[in-house]
Motif scaffolding. Structure first.
Motif, short mmCIF file in Angstrom:
data_model
loop_
_atom_site.label_atom_id
_atom_site.label_comp_id
_atom_site.label_asym_id
_atom_site.label_seq_id
_atom_site.Cartn_x
_atom_site.Cartn_y
_atom_site.Cartn_z
N GLU A 177 0.82 -1.21 0.00
CA GLU A 177 0.00 0.00 0.00
C GLU A 177 0.86 1.26 0.00
OE1 GLU A 177 -2.60 -0.65 3.35
OE2 GLU A 177 -4.00 -1.75 2.09
N CYS A 178 1.96 1.20 -0.75
CA CYS A 178 2.86 2.34 -0.87
C CYS A 178 2.86 2.86 -2.31
CB CYS A 178 4.29 1.94 -0.52
SG CYS A 178 4.56 1.61 1.22
N LYS A 180 3.58 5.64 2.20
CA LYS A 180 2.21 5.12 2.35
C LYS A 180 1.21 6.09 1.78
CE LYS A 180 2.66 1.35 4.87
NZ LYS A 180 2.18 0.07 4.52
#
Length: 76
Positions: A55-56, A71
């Motif tokens: 989720e970056c 993030k």
């Protein structure tokens, strides 16, 4: 591939904090043997895909010779 410790870094990375990776490591980790001057599109695309697993976001800064993972900031 990045070392396993990088998986841990990106898993635990707080919002709005970046993990900075020099371009030689980006090339070595994500497209070894493709050359580095400039960093290959394959390496940058693979780094982006890798970041999404955690989720970056990923962005490469050629003027700084590094890429940054950070993030997502959720929409409010």
């Amino acid at each position: 591939m990045p070392p396993k410790e990088m998986d841990d870094v990106l898993t635990k990375l707080p919002l709005r904090i970046g993990a900075y990776v020099p371009e030689d490591l980006i090339e070595d980790w994500f497209a070894p043997g493709t050359g580095m001057n400039p960093v290959s599109k394959i390496a940058l695309d693979n780094a982006e895909v890798y970041g999404r697993r955690f989720e970056c976001e990923f962005k490469y800064y050629p003027e700084r010779y590094e890429g940054v993972f950070w993030k997502f900031v959720p929409a409010m």
